[in-house]
Design a protein around this motif. Structure first.
Motif, PDB file in Angstrom:
ATOM      1  N   TYR A  22       0.838  -1.204   0.000  1.00  0.00           N
ATOM      2  CA  TYR A  22       0.000   0.000   0.000  1.00  0.00           C
ATOM      3  C   TYR A  22       0.873   1.255   0.000  1.00  0.00           C
ATOM      4  N   ALA A  23       0.333   2.326  -0.543  1.00  0.00           N
ATOM      5  CA  ALA A  23       1.067   3.591  -0.618  1.00  0.00           C
ATOM      6  C   ALA A  23       1.283   4.207   0.758  1.00  0.00           C
ATOM      7  N   ASP A  24       0.354   3.974   1.676  1.00  0.00           N
ATOM      8  CA  ASP A  24       0.454   4.539   3.022  1.00  0.00           C
ATOM      9  C   ASP A  24      -0.497   3.794   3.946  1.00  0.00           C
ATOM     10  N   VAL A  25      -0.494   4.163   5.214  1.00  0.00           N
ATOM     11  CA  VAL A  25      -1.334   3.484   6.203  1.00  0.00           C
ATOM     12  C   VAL A  25      -2.811   3.683   5.900  1.00  0.00           C
ATOM     13  N   ASP A  26      -3.189   4.881   5.480  1.00  0.00           N
ATOM     14  CA  ASP A  26      -4.597   5.142   5.172  1.00  0.00           C
ATOM     15  C   ASP A  26      -5.099   4.204   4.077  1.00  0.00           C
TER      16      ASP A  26
END
Length: 222
Positions: free
Chosen positions: A166-170
């Motif tokens: 994923y690109a980030d946690v969100d």
């Protein structure tokens, strides 16, 4: 109808995580021009699109109206019940799913392949650690037992590495929630707990990497 944000998160973030599984199965079964393929629990239809790109004629079955709407947006033939007949391959890529095999087996030619997919051992799936108590480990030989229960004859199996990146946690939180992998509860609390559980898997650049192992079973219609 307009698909929900959760369904779009599935289509835009989570569905692609199983592409290595889809491709491994299609390679093993030589899915190509002339193959008639039926996808159970087809979601938003990404697996069907990959089969169609190989030349296969595809139809998808999906009970969730939002995911079904997205599959149709992609131009796929899909519905809530199977149609047509004499399929060569049936897939159920909904991991450890329970698609209605009894309803589709009469539509599969003798000797046709039915593919069932599931999680690998929990110790080989980082997602298991992230989900904690929400994780339900698959029973040993669960896929084979499901095949036998449907009157199918197992004809081999395989394991495929499918990392969730994923690109980030969100994005990771949205993706995992869209897959229905988390306990129901207060949305804010669930999202916060999931974000905290992801911290050990966050890289210096903010990306999230969850290595997972999946397995599949190929069974034949006698």
């Amino acid at each position: 109808m307009t698909p929900t944000l959760v369904a779009r998160d599935w289509a835009e973030i989570q569905e692609r995580m199983l592409v290595p599984l889809y491709e491994a199965v299609y390679d093993r079964l030589d899915v190509a021009s002339g193959t008639r393929l039926l996808g159970l629990d087809c979601g938003a239809g990404l697996a069907l699109l990959l089969a169609a790109a190989r030349g296969a004629a595809v139809f998808g079955v999906e009970a969730d109206p939002d995911r079904l709407a997205l599959a149709r947006e992609r131009g796929l033939a899909a519905g809530r019940a199977p149609t047509g007949g004499s399929y060569d391959v049936v897939t159920d890529f909904a991991v450890d799913g329970s698609g209605d095999l009894a309803a589709v087996l009469p539509l599969v030619r003798r000797g046709g392949a039915v593919v069932l997919a599931g999680w690998g051992p929990p110790e080989r799936c980082a997602t298991a650690a992230v989900l904690g108590g929400a994780w339900v480990p698959p029973a040993r030989d669960a896929l084979e037992l499901r095949a036998y229960a449907a009157g199918l004859v197992p004809d081999g199996s395989g394991r495929v590495f499918c990392p969730f990146g994923y690109a980030d946690v969100d994005s990771a939180v949205r993706g995992l929630l869209s897959a229905g992998l988390c306990d129901a509860g207060d949305p804010d609390t669930v999202e916060k707990e999931l974000a905290e559980a992801l911290h050990p898997y966050v890289h210096a650049d903010g990306t999230v990497w969850l290595p997972n192992l999946f397995r599949y079973v190929v069974a034949r219609v006698p």
